[in-house]
Design an enzyme around this catalytic site. Structure first.
Site, mmCIF file in Angstrom:
data_model
loop_
_atom_site.group_PDB
_atom_site.id
_atom_site.type_symbol
_atom_site.label_atom_id
_atom_site.label_comp_id
_atom_site.label_asym_id
_atom_site.label_seq_id
_atom_site.Cartn_x
_atom_site.Cartn_y
_atom_site.Cartn_z
ATOM 1 N N PHE A 163 0.807 -1.218 0.000
ATOM 2 C CA PHE A 163 0.000 0.000 0.000
ATOM 3 C C PHE A 163 0.838 1.265 0.000
ATOM 4 O O PHE A 163 0.313 2.349 -0.188
ATOM 5 C CB PHE A 163 -0.926 0.038 1.220
ATOM 6 C CG PHE A 163 -0.189 0.315 2.496
ATOM 7 C CD1 PHE A 163 -0.047 1.604 2.974
ATOM 8 C CD2 PHE A 163 0.375 -0.719 3.207
ATOM 9 C CE1 PHE A 163 0.644 1.848 4.146
ATOM 10 C CE2 PHE A 163 1.058 -0.475 4.374
ATOM 11 C CZ PHE A 163 1.187 0.814 4.841
ATOM 12 N N VAL A 203 8.042 4.441 -1.114
ATOM 13 C CA VAL A 203 9.164 5.224 -0.608
ATOM 14 C C VAL A 203 9.860 5.818 -1.822
ATOM 15 O O VAL A 203 10.267 5.091 -2.731
ATOM 16 C CB VAL A 203 10.141 4.376 0.216
ATOM 17 C CG1 VAL A 203 11.302 5.229 0.714
ATOM 18 C CG2 VAL A 203 9.422 3.732 1.390
ATOM 19 N N ASP A 252 7.434 -5.123 14.025
ATOM 20 C CA ASP A 252 7.832 -5.788 12.785
ATOM 21 C C ASP A 252 9.345 -5.714 12.609
ATOM 22 O O ASP A 252 9.844 -5.362 11.539
ATOM 23 C CB ASP A 252 7.122 -5.164 11.585
ATOM 24 C CG ASP A 252 7.267 -6.001 10.317
ATOM 25 O OD1 ASP A 252 7.653 -7.174 10.434
ATOM 26 O OD2 ASP A 252 7.005 -5.476 9.218
#
Length: 549
Positions: free
Chosen positions: A231, A234, A382
Protein backbone atom coordinates in the site's frame (compact mmCIF):
# COMPACT_ATOMS: atom_id res chain seq x y z
CA UNK A 1 -13.78 26.80 18.87
CA UNK A 2 -11.10 28.56 16.92
CA UNK A 3 -9.03 25.38 16.75
CA UNK A 4 -11.79 23.44 15.03
CA UNK A 5 -12.45 25.95 12.32
CA UNK A 6 -11.37 25.03 8.84
CA UNK A 7 -10.29 27.47 6.18
CA UNK A 8 -12.03 26.03 3.16
CA UNK A 9 -10.30 28.56 0.97
CA UNK A 10 -7.08 26.59 1.54
CA UNK A 11 -8.58 23.52 -0.08
CA UNK A 12 -7.81 23.54 -3.81
CA UNK A 13 -10.94 23.28 -5.90
CA UNK A 14 -13.36 23.46 -3.01
CA UNK A 15 -16.40 25.05 -4.58
CA UNK A 16 -19.03 25.05 -1.84
CA UNK A 17 -19.77 27.59 0.80
CA UNK A 18 -19.27 26.82 4.47
CA UNK A 19 -22.80 26.21 5.77
CA UNK A 20 -21.47 25.19 9.18
CA UNK A 21 -19.86 28.58 9.91
CA UNK A 22 -16.46 27.35 8.80
CA UNK A 23 -16.55 23.95 10.49
CA UNK A 24 -15.86 20.72 8.62
CA UNK A 25 -19.08 19.64 6.92
CA UNK A 26 -18.70 16.11 8.19
CA UNK A 27 -18.42 17.27 11.78
CA UNK A 28 -21.36 19.64 11.25
CA UNK A 29 -23.61 16.88 9.94
CA UNK A 30 -22.70 14.58 12.82
CA UNK A 31 -23.37 17.36 15.32
CA UNK A 32 -26.74 18.15 13.71
CA UNK A 33 -27.67 14.46 13.85
CA UNK A 34 -27.17 14.55 17.61
CA UNK A 35 -29.03 17.86 17.92
CA UNK A 36 -31.92 16.45 15.90
CA UNK A 37 -32.47 13.73 18.48
CA UNK A 38 -32.81 16.37 21.18
CA UNK A 39 -35.14 18.47 19.03
CA UNK A 40 -37.44 15.54 18.35
CA UNK A 41 -37.52 14.49 22.01
CA UNK A 42 -38.37 18.06 23.03
CA UNK A 43 -41.15 18.17 20.43
CA UNK A 44 -42.60 14.91 21.71
CA UNK A 45 -42.52 16.28 25.24
CA UNK A 46 -44.47 19.38 24.20
CA UNK A 47 -46.99 17.25 22.33
CA UNK A 48 -47.47 15.03 25.36
CA UNK A 49 -48.03 18.04 27.63
CA UNK A 50 -50.67 19.38 25.26
CA UNK A 51 -52.46 16.05 25.07
CA UNK A 52 -54.67 16.71 28.12
CA UNK A 53 -55.96 19.99 26.65
CA UNK A 54 -56.55 18.27 23.36
CA UNK A 55 -58.71 15.58 24.98
CA UNK A 56 -60.67 18.15 27.05
CA UNK A 57 -61.71 19.85 23.79
CA UNK A 58 -63.71 16.73 22.96
CA UNK A 59 -66.32 17.47 25.65
CA UNK A 60 -66.85 21.07 24.61
CA UNK A 61 -67.44 20.47 20.90
CA UNK A 62 -70.78 21.21 19.20
CA UNK A 63 -71.64 20.55 15.58
CA UNK A 64 -70.23 18.47 12.77
CA UNK A 65 -67.68 21.13 11.78
CA UNK A 66 -66.03 21.09 15.15
CA UNK A 67 -65.89 17.31 15.14
CA UNK A 68 -64.23 17.38 11.71
CA UNK A 69 -61.63 19.83 12.97
CA UNK A 70 -61.06 17.67 16.04
CA UNK A 71 -60.45 14.56 13.92
CA UNK A 72 -58.06 16.54 11.74
CA UNK A 73 -56.16 17.72 14.80
CA UNK A 74 -56.01 14.13 15.98
CA UNK A 75 -54.48 13.05 12.66
CA UNK A 76 -52.00 15.97 12.87
CA UNK A 77 -51.03 15.10 16.43
CA UNK A 78 -50.64 11.36 15.66
CA UNK A 79 -48.53 11.96 12.55
CA UNK A 80 -46.36 14.46 14.42
CA UNK A 81 -45.71 11.93 17.16
CA UNK A 82 -44.83 9.17 14.70
CA UNK A 83 -42.66 11.60 12.73
CA UNK A 84 -40.65 12.43 15.86
CA UNK A 85 -40.06 8.75 16.61
CA UNK A 86 -38.99 8.01 13.03
CA UNK A 87 -36.66 11.02 13.01
CA UNK A 88 -34.86 9.77 16.12
CA UNK A 89 -34.17 6.48 14.34
CA UNK A 90 -33.09 8.27 11.17
CA UNK A 91 -30.78 10.58 13.12
CA UNK A 92 -28.74 7.57 14.23
CA UNK A 93 -28.42 6.45 10.61
CA UNK A 94 -27.43 9.96 9.60
CA UNK A 95 -24.64 10.00 12.18
CA UNK A 96 -23.28 6.65 10.97
CA UNK A 97 -23.51 7.62 7.31
CA UNK A 98 -21.71 10.90 7.98
CA UNK A 99 -18.98 9.15 9.98
CA UNK A 100 -18.33 6.78 7.08
CA UNK A 101 -18.86 9.40 4.37
CA UNK A 102 -21.36 7.10 2.63
CA UNK A 103 -22.87 9.13 -0.18
CA UNK A 104 -25.65 6.66 -1.01
CA UNK A 105 -26.77 6.37 2.62
CA UNK A 106 -26.79 10.15 3.03
CA UNK A 107 -28.78 10.58 -0.17
CA UNK A 108 -31.32 8.01 1.00
CA UNK A 109 -31.63 9.79 4.35
CA UNK A 110 -32.16 13.16 2.68
CA UNK A 111 -34.85 11.93 0.28
CA UNK A 112 -36.69 9.99 2.97
CA UNK A 113 -36.52 12.87 5.47
CA UNK A 114 -37.88 15.39 2.96
CA UNK A 115 -40.70 13.02 1.98
CA UNK A 116 -41.65 12.56 5.63
CA UNK A 117 -41.42 16.26 6.43
CA UNK A 118 -43.59 17.56 3.57
CA UNK A 119 -46.81 15.93 4.92
CA UNK A 120 -46.05 17.34 8.38
CA UNK A 121 -45.61 20.81 6.93
CA UNK A 122 -48.84 20.44 4.93
CA UNK A 123 -50.76 19.33 8.01
CA UNK A 124 -49.49 22.32 9.95
CA UNK A 125 -50.56 24.79 7.23
CA UNK A 126 -54.03 23.22 6.94
CA UNK A 127 -54.31 23.16 10.71
CA UNK A 128 -53.48 26.85 10.88
CA UNK A 129 -55.69 28.20 8.09
CA UNK A 130 -58.61 25.77 7.97
CA UNK A 131 -58.84 24.75 11.62
CA UNK A 132 -57.96 28.32 12.60
CA UNK A 133 -55.37 27.23 15.11
CA UNK A 134 -54.17 30.52 16.54
CA UNK A 135 -51.53 29.70 19.12
CA UNK A 136 -48.87 32.39 18.85
CA UNK A 137 -46.11 30.67 20.80
CA UNK A 138 -46.82 27.31 19.15
CA UNK A 139 -46.79 28.86 15.69
CA UNK A 140 -43.49 30.61 16.41
CA UNK A 141 -41.94 27.39 17.71
CA UNK A 142 -43.04 25.50 14.62
CA UNK A 143 -41.60 28.27 12.44
CA UNK A 144 -38.23 27.84 14.13
CA UNK A 145 -38.55 24.09 13.62
CA UNK A 146 -39.15 24.62 9.90
CA UNK A 147 -36.09 26.85 9.60
CA UNK A 148 -33.98 24.32 11.48
CA UNK A 149 -35.11 21.46 9.24
CA UNK A 150 -34.42 23.42 6.06
CA UNK A 151 -30.94 24.23 7.37
CA UNK A 152 -30.33 20.55 8.22
CA UNK A 153 -31.38 19.47 4.73
CA UNK A 154 -29.14 22.11 3.17
CA UNK A 155 -26.08 21.06 5.19
CA UNK A 156 -26.58 17.39 4.33
CA UNK A 157 -27.03 18.31 0.67
CA UNK A 158 -23.77 20.29 0.68
CA UNK A 159 -22.01 17.40 2.39
CA UNK A 160 -23.24 14.98 -0.29
CA UNK A 161 -21.95 17.34 -2.97
CA UNK A 162 -18.60 17.56 -1.20
CA UNK A 163 -18.26 13.78 -1.06
CA UNK A 164 -19.15 13.53 -4.74
CA UNK A 165 -16.54 16.13 -5.63
CA UNK A 166 -13.70 14.62 -3.60
CA UNK A 167 -14.51 11.07 -4.67
CA UNK A 168 -13.09 12.01 -8.05
CA UNK A 169 -9.78 12.65 -6.36
CA UNK A 170 -9.62 9.46 -4.33
CA UNK A 171 -12.24 6.94 -3.33
CA UNK A 172 -10.51 6.28 0.00
CA UNK A 173 -11.29 9.80 1.18
CA UNK A 174 -14.83 8.63 1.78
CA UNK A 175 -13.47 6.65 4.71
CA UNK A 176 -11.20 9.39 6.06
CA UNK A 177 -13.15 11.46 8.53
CA UNK A 178 -12.57 15.11 9.30
CA UNK A 179 -12.41 14.13 12.95
CA UNK A 180 -9.32 12.05 12.19
CA UNK A 181 -7.64 15.09 10.65
CA UNK A 182 -8.60 17.30 13.60
CA UNK A 183 -7.30 14.74 16.08
CA UNK A 184 -4.04 14.52 14.14
CA UNK A 185 -3.55 18.30 14.17
CA UNK A 186 -4.78 19.10 17.68
CA UNK A 187 -4.35 15.77 19.48
CA UNK A 188 -6.23 14.65 22.55
CA UNK A 189 -6.24 17.35 25.28
CA UNK A 190 -7.06 14.71 27.91
CA UNK A 191 -3.47 13.40 27.96
CA UNK A 192 -1.91 14.31 31.33
CA UNK A 193 1.59 15.88 31.45
CA UNK A 194 3.07 12.82 33.14
CA UNK A 195 2.45 10.85 29.92
CA UNK A 196 4.68 13.20 27.92
CA UNK A 197 7.28 10.48 27.25
CA UNK A 198 4.84 7.58 26.97
CA UNK A 199 5.15 6.15 23.46
CA UNK A 200 1.69 4.66 23.70
CA UNK A 201 0.28 8.21 23.88
CA UNK A 202 2.35 9.73 21.06
CA UNK A 203 -0.39 9.18 18.47
CA UNK A 204 -2.85 11.17 20.63
CA UNK A 205 -0.65 14.25 20.91
CA UNK A 206 -0.88 17.34 18.70
CA UNK A 207 1.24 17.59 15.59
CA UNK A 208 4.24 19.90 15.99
CA UNK A 209 4.14 22.58 13.28
CA UNK A 210 7.92 23.07 13.44
CA UNK A 211 8.25 19.79 11.52
CA UNK A 212 6.12 21.10 8.65
CA UNK A 213 8.01 21.50 5.37
CA UNK A 214 6.49 23.47 2.45
CA UNK A 215 5.98 21.42 -0.68
CA UNK A 216 7.89 23.98 -2.74
CA UNK A 217 11.08 22.93 -0.93
CA UNK A 218 10.63 19.32 -2.04
CA UNK A 219 11.51 17.85 -5.42
CA UNK A 220 10.23 14.27 -5.53
CA UNK A 221 11.42 11.77 -8.09
CA UNK A 222 8.37 9.56 -8.53
CA UNK A 223 9.56 8.05 -11.82
CA UNK A 224 11.70 5.45 -10.06
CA UNK A 225 10.37 4.56 -6.59
CA UNK A 226 12.94 3.38 -4.09
CA UNK A 227 10.47 0.82 -2.86
CA UNK A 228 6.87 -0.27 -3.21
CA UNK A 229 4.80 -2.36 -0.86
CA UNK A 230 1.22 -3.54 -0.57
CA UNK A 231 0.00 0.00 0.00
CA UNK A 232 2.94 2.36 0.41
CA UNK A 233 5.71 4.02 -1.55
CA UNK A 234 9.16 5.22 -0.61
CA UNK A 235 10.49 7.84 -3.00
CA UNK A 236 13.80 9.60 -3.35
CA UNK A 237 13.65 13.39 -3.14
CA UNK A 238 15.70 16.54 -2.88
CA UNK A 239 14.98 18.85 0.02
CA UNK A 240 16.15 22.37 -0.84
CA UNK A 241 17.56 24.57 1.87
CA UNK A 242 15.90 27.76 0.69
CA UNK A 243 12.17 28.19 0.23
CA UNK A 244 11.22 28.55 -3.41
CA UNK A 245 14.81 28.28 -4.70
CA UNK A 246 14.95 25.05 -6.75
CA UNK A 247 17.80 26.38 -8.88
CA UNK A 248 20.36 26.33 -6.08
CA UNK A 249 21.51 22.79 -6.87
CA UNK A 250 24.22 22.92 -4.21
CA UNK A 251 21.79 23.70 -1.42
CA UNK A 252 19.80 20.50 -1.03
CA UNK A 253 20.01 17.22 0.81
CA UNK A 254 18.79 13.85 -0.35
CA UNK A 255 15.92 12.43 1.68
CA UNK A 256 13.57 9.48 1.55
CA UNK A 257 9.85 10.27 1.33
CA UNK A 258 7.23 7.85 2.61
CA UNK A 259 3.70 8.19 1.33
CA UNK A 260 0.58 6.10 0.71
CA UNK A 261 -0.66 4.71 -2.58
CA UNK A 262 -3.54 6.71 -3.99
CA UNK A 263 -5.77 3.61 -4.01
CA UNK A 264 -4.76 2.34 -0.58
CA UNK A 265 -7.31 1.69 2.12
CA UNK A 266 -7.85 4.36 4.77
CA UNK A 267 -6.42 2.00 7.40
CA UNK A 268 -2.93 2.49 6.01
CA UNK A 269 -3.25 6.24 5.82
CA UNK A 270 -4.20 6.36 9.49
CA UNK A 271 -1.25 4.10 10.31
CA UNK A 272 1.14 6.46 8.53
CA UNK A 273 -0.33 9.38 10.47
CA UNK A 274 0.32 7.48 13.69
CA UNK A 275 3.89 6.67 12.64
CA UNK A 276 4.49 10.36 11.90
CA UNK A 277 3.32 11.27 15.41
CA UNK A 278 5.72 8.70 16.89
CA UNK A 279 8.60 10.11 14.85
CA UNK A 280 7.72 13.65 15.92
CA UNK A 281 7.79 12.89 19.64
CA UNK A 282 10.30 10.09 20.02
CA UNK A 283 13.38 12.25 19.54
CA UNK A 284 16.62 11.46 17.73
CA UNK A 285 18.94 8.48 18.06
CA UNK A 286 21.86 7.36 15.94
CA UNK A 287 20.37 3.91 15.38
CA UNK A 288 16.88 4.85 14.21
CA UNK A 289 15.77 6.46 10.97
CA UNK A 290 15.19 10.00 12.19
CA UNK A 291 12.44 12.31 11.03
CA UNK A 292 13.41 15.31 8.94
CA UNK A 293 9.95 16.75 8.47
CA UNK A 294 6.57 16.22 6.85
CA UNK A 295 4.25 17.81 4.31
CA UNK A 296 0.71 17.73 5.75
CA UNK A 297 -0.84 20.71 3.95
CA UNK A 298 -2.97 18.45 1.75
CA UNK A 299 -4.37 16.05 4.32
CA UNK A 300 -7.89 16.83 3.14
CA UNK A 301 -6.94 15.38 -0.23
CA UNK A 302 -5.42 12.45 1.67
CA UNK A 303 -1.88 13.33 0.68
CA UNK A 304 0.87 12.94 3.23
CA UNK A 305 4.64 12.99 2.76
CA UNK A 306 6.91 11.88 5.61
CA UNK A 307 10.55 12.86 5.11
CA UNK A 308 13.17 10.69 6.79
CA UNK A 309 16.91 10.16 6.55
CA UNK A 310 18.19 8.65 3.31
CA UNK A 311 20.18 5.46 3.89
CA UNK A 312 22.30 4.88 0.81
CA UNK A 313 23.10 1.18 1.32
CA UNK A 314 19.46 0.21 1.61
CA UNK A 315 17.99 -2.55 3.70
CA UNK A 316 20.19 -4.91 5.68
CA UNK A 317 18.47 -7.89 4.09
CA UNK A 318 19.27 -6.85 0.55
CA UNK A 319 22.79 -5.75 1.46
CA UNK A 320 23.93 -9.00 3.07
CA UNK A 321 22.26 -11.09 0.38
CA UNK A 322 23.83 -9.11 -2.45
CA UNK A 323 27.34 -9.09 -0.90
CA UNK A 324 27.50 -12.45 0.86
CA UNK A 325 30.13 -13.62 -1.59
CA UNK A 326 32.50 -10.99 -0.13
CA UNK A 327 31.92 -12.00 3.48
CA UNK A 328 35.01 -12.43 5.68
CA UNK A 329 34.42 -15.17 8.25
CA UNK A 330 36.35 -14.47 11.45
CA UNK A 331 35.11 -17.55 13.30
CA UNK A 332 36.78 -20.90 12.81
CA UNK A 333 34.02 -23.44 12.34
CA UNK A 334 36.32 -26.31 13.34
CA UNK A 335 37.34 -24.73 16.66
CA UNK A 336 34.27 -22.44 17.01
CA UNK A 337 36.48 -19.51 18.00
CA UNK A 338 37.58 -16.17 16.58
CA UNK A 339 40.27 -15.86 13.95
CA UNK A 340 41.83 -12.59 12.85
CA UNK A 341 41.34 -11.91 9.14
CA UNK A 342 41.60 -8.13 9.04
CA UNK A 343 44.09 -8.03 6.17
CA UNK A 344 41.59 -9.70 3.86
CA UNK A 345 38.91 -7.23 5.01
CA UNK A 346 41.08 -4.25 4.11
CA UNK A 347 41.83 -5.46 0.60
CA UNK A 348 38.17 -6.03 -0.27
CA UNK A 349 36.48 -3.16 1.57
CA UNK A 350 35.93 -1.18 -1.61
CA UNK A 351 33.94 -4.12 -2.99
CA UNK A 352 31.42 -3.90 -0.17
CA UNK A 353 32.69 -6.80 1.85
CA UNK A 354 31.59 -7.32 5.42
CA UNK A 355 32.89 -9.51 8.21
CA UNK A 356 31.87 -11.21 11.42
CA UNK A 357 32.98 -8.02 13.13
CA UNK A 358 30.37 -6.09 11.18
CA UNK A 359 27.64 -8.59 12.04
CA UNK A 360 28.45 -8.24 15.74
CA UNK A 361 28.57 -4.45 15.46
CA UNK A 362 25.26 -4.34 13.61
CA UNK A 363 23.70 -6.64 16.23
CA UNK A 364 24.89 -4.29 18.97
CA UNK A 365 23.55 -1.23 17.11
CA UNK A 366 20.21 -2.96 16.50
CA UNK A 367 19.96 -3.70 20.23
CA UNK A 368 20.87 -0.08 21.01
CA UNK A 369 18.13 1.23 18.73
CA UNK A 370 15.59 -1.15 20.22
CA UNK A 371 16.72 -0.20 23.73
CA UNK A 372 15.94 3.41 22.86
CA UNK A 373 12.48 2.50 21.52
CA UNK A 374 11.68 0.36 24.55
CA UNK A 375 12.70 3.23 26.82
CA UNK A 376 10.14 5.40 25.03
CA UNK A 377 7.51 2.63 25.34
CA UNK A 378 7.34 2.30 21.57
CA UNK A 379 6.68 -1.20 20.25
CA UNK A 380 8.24 -1.92 16.87
CA UNK A 381 5.96 -4.81 15.95
CA UNK A 382 7.83 -5.79 12.78
CA UNK A 383 11.54 -6.00 13.59
CA UNK A 384 13.32 -7.85 10.79
CA UNK A 385 16.39 -7.46 8.57
CA UNK A 386 14.20 -5.94 5.86
CA UNK A 387 13.27 -3.16 8.30
CA UNK A 388 16.85 -2.25 9.14
CA UNK A 389 18.70 0.21 6.93
CA UNK A 390 22.40 0.91 6.46
CA UNK A 391 23.93 4.32 5.97
CA UNK A 392 26.97 4.93 3.77
CA UNK A 393 29.08 4.58 6.94
CA UNK A 394 27.51 1.14 7.51
CA UNK A 395 25.61 2.29 10.58
CA UNK A 396 22.36 0.51 11.46
CA UNK A 397 19.12 2.49 11.35
CA UNK A 398 15.82 0.99 12.52
CA UNK A 399 12.78 1.91 10.45
CA UNK A 400 9.00 1.52 10.47
CA UNK A 401 8.77 1.29 14.26
CA UNK A 402 5.21 1.79 15.46
CA UNK A 403 3.66 1.47 12.02
CA UNK A 404 3.19 -2.28 12.08
CA UNK A 405 1.98 -2.04 15.68
CA UNK A 406 -0.81 0.27 14.54
CA UNK A 407 -1.80 -1.97 11.63
CA UNK A 408 -1.74 -5.11 13.75
CA UNK A 409 -4.58 -3.79 15.88
CA UNK A 410 -6.84 -3.19 12.87
CA UNK A 411 -8.69 -6.51 12.79
CA UNK A 412 -9.99 -5.75 9.30
CA UNK A 413 -6.43 -5.60 8.03
CA UNK A 414 -5.56 -8.99 9.49
CA UNK A 415 -8.79 -10.49 8.15
CA UNK A 416 -8.16 -9.25 4.63
CA UNK A 417 -4.60 -10.57 4.60
CA UNK A 418 -5.90 -13.93 5.86
CA UNK A 419 -2.77 -14.48 7.98
CA UNK A 420 -0.91 -12.67 10.73
CA UNK A 421 1.47 -10.10 9.39
CA UNK A 422 5.13 -11.30 9.65
CA UNK A 423 4.45 -14.67 11.28
CA UNK A 424 8.02 -15.99 10.88
CA UNK A 425 9.30 -13.19 13.14
CA UNK A 426 6.41 -13.10 15.62
CA UNK A 427 6.52 -14.38 19.17
CA UNK A 428 4.27 -17.15 20.43
CA UNK A 429 2.09 -14.76 22.45
CA UNK A 430 1.67 -12.51 19.42
CA UNK A 431 0.52 -15.42 17.28
CA UNK A 432 -1.81 -16.96 19.84
CA UNK A 433 -3.03 -14.02 21.93
CA UNK A 434 -2.43 -11.00 19.67
CA UNK A 435 -0.14 -9.50 22.32
CA UNK A 436 2.58 -7.07 21.26
CA UNK A 437 5.16 -5.74 23.70
CA UNK A 438 8.83 -4.93 23.99
CA UNK A 439 9.35 -8.55 25.05
CA UNK A 440 7.72 -9.78 21.84
CA UNK A 441 10.13 -7.44 20.04
CA UNK A 442 12.97 -9.32 21.79
CA UNK A 443 11.76 -12.53 20.12
CA UNK A 444 11.78 -10.75 16.75
CA UNK A 445 15.26 -9.40 17.54
CA UNK A 446 16.52 -12.98 17.92
CA UNK A 447 15.10 -13.90 14.50
CA UNK A 448 16.61 -10.76 12.99
CA UNK A 449 20.10 -11.53 14.32
CA UNK A 450 19.65 -15.07 12.99
CA UNK A 451 19.09 -13.45 9.57
CA UNK A 452 22.34 -11.51 10.00
CA UNK A 453 24.40 -14.62 10.67
CA UNK A 454 22.80 -16.65 7.87
CA UNK A 455 23.30 -13.88 5.30
CA UNK A 456 19.60 -13.25 4.82
CA UNK A 457 18.13 -16.75 4.89
CA UNK A 458 14.36 -16.95 5.34
CA UNK A 459 13.41 -18.01 8.88
CA UNK A 460 11.40 -21.25 8.93
CA UNK A 461 11.68 -21.21 5.15
CA UNK A 462 10.08 -24.62 4.73
CA UNK A 463 7.07 -23.69 6.82
CA UNK A 464 3.90 -21.86 5.89
CA UNK A 465 1.52 -20.43 8.44
CA UNK A 466 -0.66 -23.12 9.99
CA UNK A 467 -1.97 -24.35 13.30
CA UNK A 468 0.75 -27.01 13.31
CA UNK A 469 3.43 -24.33 13.01
CA UNK A 470 2.00 -22.38 15.95
CA UNK A 471 1.56 -25.53 18.07
CA UNK A 472 5.15 -26.66 17.51
CA UNK A 473 6.44 -23.19 18.29
CA UNK A 474 4.31 -23.06 21.45
CA UNK A 475 5.48 -26.46 22.64
CA UNK A 476 9.12 -25.41 22.30
CA UNK A 477 9.97 -28.23 19.87
CA UNK A 478 10.37 -25.87 16.89
CA UNK A 479 13.19 -23.34 16.91
CA UNK A 480 15.58 -21.95 14.32
CA UNK A 481 18.81 -23.89 13.91
CA UNK A 482 22.23 -22.49 14.77
CA UNK A 483 23.37 -19.99 12.12
CA UNK A 484 26.40 -21.17 10.18
CA UNK A 485 28.35 -17.95 10.81
CA UNK A 486 27.64 -17.64 14.55
CA UNK A 487 29.37 -19.34 17.44
CA UNK A 488 27.67 -21.27 20.24
CA UNK A 489 27.73 -18.29 22.59
CA UNK A 490 25.73 -16.16 20.19
CA UNK A 491 23.28 -18.97 19.42
CA UNK A 492 22.65 -19.57 23.13
CA UNK A 493 21.72 -15.89 23.48
CA UNK A 494 19.30 -16.19 20.54
CA UNK A 495 17.65 -19.18 22.20
CA UNK A 496 17.10 -17.02 25.29
CA UNK A 497 15.30 -14.48 23.07
CA UNK A 498 12.91 -17.25 22.03
CA UNK A 499 11.98 -18.33 25.55
CA UNK A 500 8.29 -19.21 25.86
CA UNK A 501 7.95 -17.08 28.97
CA UNK A 502 8.36 -13.41 27.91
CA UNK A 503 9.71 -12.36 31.31
CA UNK A 504 12.60 -14.82 30.94
CA UNK A 505 13.88 -13.18 27.78
CA UNK A 506 16.83 -10.78 27.99
CA UNK A 507 16.21 -7.05 27.79
CA UNK A 508 17.59 -4.94 24.96
CA UNK A 509 20.01 -3.35 27.41
CA UNK A 510 21.39 -6.81 28.24
CA UNK A 511 21.59 -7.69 24.57
CA UNK A 512 23.47 -4.50 23.74
CA UNK A 513 26.00 -5.21 26.51
CA UNK A 514 26.31 -8.82 25.36
CA UNK A 515 27.36 -7.92 21.81
CA UNK A 516 29.54 -5.02 22.90
CA UNK A 517 31.40 -7.36 25.25
CA UNK A 518 32.07 -9.75 22.38
CA UNK A 519 33.67 -6.94 20.41
CA UNK A 520 35.66 -5.81 23.44
CA UNK A 521 36.96 -9.18 24.56
CA UNK A 522 37.99 -10.25 21.10
CA UNK A 523 39.56 -6.86 20.40
CA UNK A 524 37.88 -6.62 17.03
CA UNK A 525 38.49 -3.26 15.44
CA UNK A 526 35.81 -1.51 13.43
CA UNK A 527 37.34 -0.35 10.18
CA UNK A 528 35.89 2.63 8.31
CA UNK A 529 34.86 1.79 4.75
CA UNK A 530 36.06 3.83 1.85
CA UNK A 531 33.81 6.52 0.42
CA UNK A 532 32.04 5.14 -2.62
CA UNK A 533 28.78 5.21 -4.53
CA UNK A 534 26.70 2.19 -3.54
CA UNK A 535 25.71 -0.30 -6.24
CA UNK A 536 22.20 -0.67 -4.90
CA UNK A 537 19.57 1.97 -4.31
CA UNK A 538 17.87 2.63 -1.02
CA UNK A 539 15.35 -0.20 -0.77
CA UNK A 540 12.04 0.45 0.94
CA UNK A 541 11.38 -1.79 3.84
CA UNK A 542 8.64 -3.55 5.70
CA UNK A 543 5.05 -2.78 4.88
CA UNK A 544 6.08 0.09 2.66
CA UNK A 545 8.67 -1.97 0.81
CA UNK A 546 9.30 -5.60 -0.01
CA UNK A 547 6.49 -8.04 0.56
CA UNK A 548 6.81 -10.02 3.77
CA UNK A 549 7.63 -13.67 3.38
Amino acid sequence: MGKEKVQYESLPGYKYKAPCLGFFLQGGVKALAIVDVGVEIATMTVLSIGLSGFISDWWSMHGRGEYAKFYFRFVHWTYSYLYNIICIVLSKRLFVAASQREKSALTTWLILSICLYLPLLSLFLVHTFWAKWAHTSGGAAFGVHVAYKLYLFWVVFCFIREIKYYSRINFALRKLSDQDIEEFVYGNPAIPPEDEDDGEKFADKPYKPEFEIPLNRLQIDDSNPLGRGAFGLVLKARLFKEDGDPFCQNQFETVAVKTVDKDADDVYFRALLSELKILVYIGRHENIVNLIGACTSELKERKLYVLVEFCALGSMLNYIRANKGLFVNEISQSRNEWERSCSSYITTSELYSFSTTDLIKWSMETAAGMEFLAGKKVIHGDLAARNILLTIEKTVKLADFGLSHQLYHYSSYVARKEKPMPFRWMSVESLTERKLSSLSDVWSFGVTIWEFFTHGATPFGRWSYSDDFVDLLKSGSLRLEKPIFADSKIYDKLLQCWHLEPRCRPSFSELKIFFSEILKHNHVQTLQPMAFVPPVEYVAIGIFGNEMV
